[in-house]
Design a protein around this motif. Structure first.
Motif: not given
Length: 94
Positions: A13-24
């Motif tokens: 059902c989700s349409r989009q994931f937005t991740f903020e990542l720093e290194g691992t």
């Protein structure tokens, strides 16, 4: 320096994931669509965690009769991010 990675999940059902990542590490996860409360909870739980820890915890989870779920798609997104991070042209994807 943090990176933003946007992923369109499939079969959920989700349409989009937005991740903020720093290194691992995952700094934040924002989800558009899906089960609001559950995904807010998952987003809160993944903050500050290592990418591999989240992949191991969420990979393979299903939702009802579906072969996947939002947590499984989060794991898939993170696996794809890792693969792109190993690609010397990763800046084209982020």
């Amino acid at each position: 320096m943090s990176k933003t990675y946007v992923f369109q999940p499939k079969g959920v059902c989700s349409r989009q994931f937005t991740f903020e990542l720093e290194g691992t590490k995952i700094v934040s996860l924002d989800v558009v669509g899906g089960c609001n409360g559950n995904l807010k909870g998952i987003s809160s739980l993944v903050k500050g965690k290592e990418i591999d820890e989240i992949i191991n915890a969420l990979e393979g989870i299903t939702c009802g009769p579906r072969a996947t779920s939002c947590p499984d798609q989060i794991a898939e997104a993170l696996k794809q991010f890792k693969a792109l991070s190993n690609d010397e042209n990763k800046e084209d994807y982020l």
